[in-house]
Design an enzyme around this catalytic site. Sequence first.
Site, PDB file in Angstrom:
ATOM      1  N   TRP A   1     -20.409  -9.958 -16.263  1.00  0.00           N
ATOM      2  CA  TRP A   1     -21.621  -9.130 -15.910  1.00  0.00           C
ATOM      3  C   TRP A   1     -22.855  -9.506 -17.036  1.00  0.00           C
ATOM      4  O   TRP A   1     -23.953  -9.615 -16.553  1.00  0.00           O
ATOM      5  CB  TRP A   1     -21.240  -7.512 -16.422  1.00  0.00           C
ATOM      6  CG  TRP A   1     -20.271  -7.172 -15.321  1.00  0.00           C
ATOM      7  CD1 TRP A   1     -19.433  -7.603 -14.555  1.00  0.00           C
ATOM      8  CD2 TRP A   1     -19.779  -5.697 -15.787  1.00  0.00           C
ATOM      9  NE1 TRP A   1     -18.574  -6.816 -13.886  1.00  0.00           N
ATOM     10  CE2 TRP A   1     -18.684  -5.528 -14.709  1.00  0.00           C
ATOM     11  CE3 TRP A   1     -19.883  -4.580 -16.793  1.00  0.00           C
ATOM     12  CZ2 TRP A   1     -17.898  -4.159 -14.560  1.00  0.00           C
ATOM     13  CZ3 TRP A   1     -19.190  -3.719 -16.503  1.00  0.00           C
ATOM     14  CH2 TRP A   1     -18.271  -3.383 -15.404  1.00  0.00           C
TER      15      TRP A   1
ATOM     16  N   ASN B   1     -21.204   2.573 -20.525  1.00  0.00           N
ATOM     17  CA  ASN B   1     -22.444   2.898 -21.635  1.00  0.00           C
ATOM     18  C   ASN B   1     -22.003   3.525 -22.849  1.00  0.00           C
ATOM     19  O   ASN B   1     -22.162   3.387 -23.822  1.00  0.00           O
ATOM     20  CB  ASN B   1     -23.531   3.392 -20.899  1.00  0.00           C
ATOM     21  CG  ASN B   1     -24.373   2.363 -20.170  1.00  0.00           C
ATOM     22  OD1 ASN B   1     -24.516   1.364 -20.361  1.00  0.00           O
ATOM     23  ND2 ASN B   1     -25.329   3.089 -19.302  1.00  0.00           N
TER      24      ASN B   1
ATOM     25  N   ASP C   1     -30.180  -2.425 -21.669  1.00  0.00           N
ATOM     26  CA  ASP C   1     -29.270  -3.468 -21.942  1.00  0.00           C
ATOM     27  C   ASP C   1     -29.177  -4.637 -20.950  1.00  0.00           C
ATOM     28  O   ASP C   1     -28.228  -5.248 -20.863  1.00  0.00           O
ATOM     29  CB  ASP C   1     -27.942  -2.806 -22.409  1.00  0.00           C
ATOM     30  CG  ASP C   1     -27.105  -2.230 -20.915  1.00  0.00           C
ATOM     31  OD1 ASP C   1     -27.862  -2.059 -20.338  1.00  0.00           O
ATOM     32  OD2 ASP C   1     -25.857  -2.256 -21.461  1.00  0.00           O
TER      33      ASP C   1
ATOM     34  N   ASP D   1     -30.952  -2.274 -15.082  1.00  0.00           N
ATOM     35  CA  ASP D   1     -31.800  -2.133 -16.259  1.00  0.00           C
ATOM     36  C   ASP D   1     -33.248  -2.689 -15.964  1.00  0.00           C
ATOM     37  O   ASP D   1     -34.137  -2.244 -16.213  1.00  0.00           O
ATOM     38  CB  ASP D   1     -31.550  -2.605 -17.515  1.00  0.00           C
ATOM     39  CG  ASP D   1     -30.011  -2.020 -18.040  1.00  0.00           C
ATOM     40  OD1 ASP D   1     -28.822  -2.394 -17.575  1.00  0.00           O
ATOM     41  OD2 ASP D   1     -30.142  -1.026 -18.932  1.00  0.00           O
TER      42      ASP D   1
ATOM     43  N   THR E   1     -30.590   3.383 -21.016  1.00  0.00           N
ATOM     44  CA  THR E   1     -29.979   2.985 -19.729  1.00  0.00           C
ATOM     45  C   THR E   1     -28.798   2.025 -20.218  1.00  0.00           C
ATOM     46  O   THR E   1     -28.074   1.100 -19.431  1.00  0.00           O
ATOM     47  CB  THR E   1     -30.830   2.344 -18.985  1.00  0.00           C
ATOM     48  OG1 THR E   1     -31.584   1.225 -19.321  1.00  0.00           O
ATOM     49  CG2 THR E   1     -31.871   3.137 -18.399  1.00  0.00           C
TER      50      THR E   1
ATOM     51  N   ASP F   1     -24.723  -4.997 -22.239  1.00  0.00           N
ATOM     52  CA  ASP F   1     -24.299  -5.338 -20.625  1.00  0.00           C
ATOM     53  C   ASP F   1     -25.450  -6.826 -20.350  1.00  0.00           C
ATOM     54  O   ASP F   1     -25.723  -7.000 -19.320  1.00  0.00           O
ATOM     55  CB  ASP F   1     -24.610  -4.454 -19.739  1.00  0.00           C
ATOM     56  CG  ASP F   1     -23.980  -4.804 -18.267  1.00  0.00           C
ATOM     57  OD1 ASP F   1     -23.296  -5.906 -18.361  1.00  0.00           O
ATOM     58  OD2 ASP F   1     -24.061  -4.033 -17.437  1.00  0.00           O
TER      59      ASP F   1
ATOM     60  N   TRP G   1     -27.373   2.796 -10.725  1.00  0.00           N
ATOM     61  CA  TRP G   1     -27.219   3.714 -12.043  1.00  0.00           C
ATOM     62  C   TRP G   1     -28.319   3.999 -12.795  1.00  0.00           C
ATOM     63  O   TRP G   1     -29.009   4.978 -12.815  1.00  0.00           O
ATOM     64  CB  TRP G   1     -26.130   2.970 -12.764  1.00  0.00           C
ATOM     65  CG  TRP G   1     -24.731   2.637 -12.293  1.00  0.00           C
ATOM     66  CD1 TRP G   1     -23.909   3.584 -12.056  1.00  0.00           C
ATOM     67  CD2 TRP G   1     -24.158   1.299 -12.075  1.00  0.00           C
ATOM     68  NE1 TRP G   1     -22.716   3.024 -11.783  1.00  0.00           N
ATOM     69  CE2 TRP G   1     -23.059   1.516 -11.524  1.00  0.00           C
ATOM     70  CE3 TRP G   1     -24.653   0.107 -11.929  1.00  0.00           C
ATOM     71  CZ2 TRP G   1     -22.164   0.431 -11.161  1.00  0.00           C
ATOM     72  CZ3 TRP G   1     -23.986  -0.916 -11.859  1.00  0.00           C
ATOM     73  CH2 TRP G   1     -22.888  -0.608 -11.353  1.00  0.00           C
ATOM     74  N   ASP G   2     -29.007   2.681 -13.404  1.00  0.00           N
ATOM     75  CA  ASP G   2     -30.221   3.125 -14.395  1.00  0.00           C
ATOM     76  C   ASP G   2     -31.397   3.463 -13.571  1.00  0.00           C
ATOM     77  O   ASP G   2     -32.150   4.180 -14.217  1.00  0.00           O
ATOM     78  CB  ASP G   2     -30.218   1.852 -15.060  1.00  0.00           C
ATOM     79  CG  ASP G   2     -29.106   1.591 -15.979  1.00  0.00           C
ATOM     80  OD1 ASP G   2     -28.231   2.300 -16.295  1.00  0.00           O
ATOM     81  OD2 ASP G   2     -29.035   0.422 -16.382  1.00  0.00           O
TER      82      ASP G   2
END
Length: 311
Positions: free
Chosen positions: A80, A177, A13, A18, A129, A41, A249-250
Amino acid sequence: TRTPARAVIMDHDGSLDDLLSLLLLTRYDVDLQGVAVTPADCLLAPALSVTHRILDLADLPHVQVAPGSLSGPHPFPMAWRTDALRVEALPVLNRFPPRERTSGPVLPAHEQLVKWIEQAATPLTILVTGPLTNLAWCLDKHPWLEQAIGEIVFMGGAFDVEGNVEEPGHDGSAEWNVYCDPKAAQRVFATQIPITLFPLDVTNQVPVTDEFVRAFGAHYGNPASDLAGSLLAMTFGTVETVGSPYCCWDSLATSYLAAPELFTFDQVRCTVVVDGASEGRTVRADDGRVVRCAITVKQEDFYRHCLQLLT
Ligand code: AGV
Ligand code: CA
């Protein structure tokens, strides 16, 4: 003899992380079957454009990119979502005009995902993700597609740590998410497809540190390291918006595809809360489904892994 590369579809996203994940994925020994971009996002147009440019950088202009047209009920904060706009203008992604796409027309992401799953060599890995909106739609419309999916690798959820949603009326226990589209997560969790989950509990262990970002400087001049370092540098300053650091994160979830040995896992029984003040929360529950949940990561080895692959 070597094991054949995993067939992978990515659904991302478009946030900085990502995009870093896609860059990493293009450097792995995987068989990338398609990339879906969900307008969650991100703003869709720049996120699509950056996706094409990253695939170009990796000399993968034949990989299809499908634009998402579905989105969950809870939109991400606009502060964001604009990140991809700035990424699209980075010099390293503008050395050449975008390559011509060699793979023919694509459908909207949720419909294209059906085609990709039908066509793919099985067992297929789907790396998600962002929200699970597209995948949930596919499984709703075509439940038999479940058979073709060998593993879902998903960055999402939070079990024994705070969530990252700060919205009026919400208690803060959910991760974005899942919160964006809780029913989609619930639908995907209702399948028997093996799920390997990377919740905030493990991603909190890999914040984007000053040291990690600046390490890319020593490799300046290489397009992949330039882009990775730029994406990571652009994460600075978001601490103010949520009071917690930007994490890998992703990219952490993505690294599992190439370096599963970085992690320890537990089997966790859980469900997704789909209404009330904890909407989007993932909770341990005896009547829930089992997911393979990453618990710890060798932090320094993860940073080293990224540096090695991207420089
Ligand atoms: O909750 C983590 C997810 C990941 O998929 N996203 C960012 C990653 O792409 C949402 C998110 C949480 N905090 C954020 C996020 C922040 N400060 N900036 C942008 N996105
Ligand atoms: Ca994301």
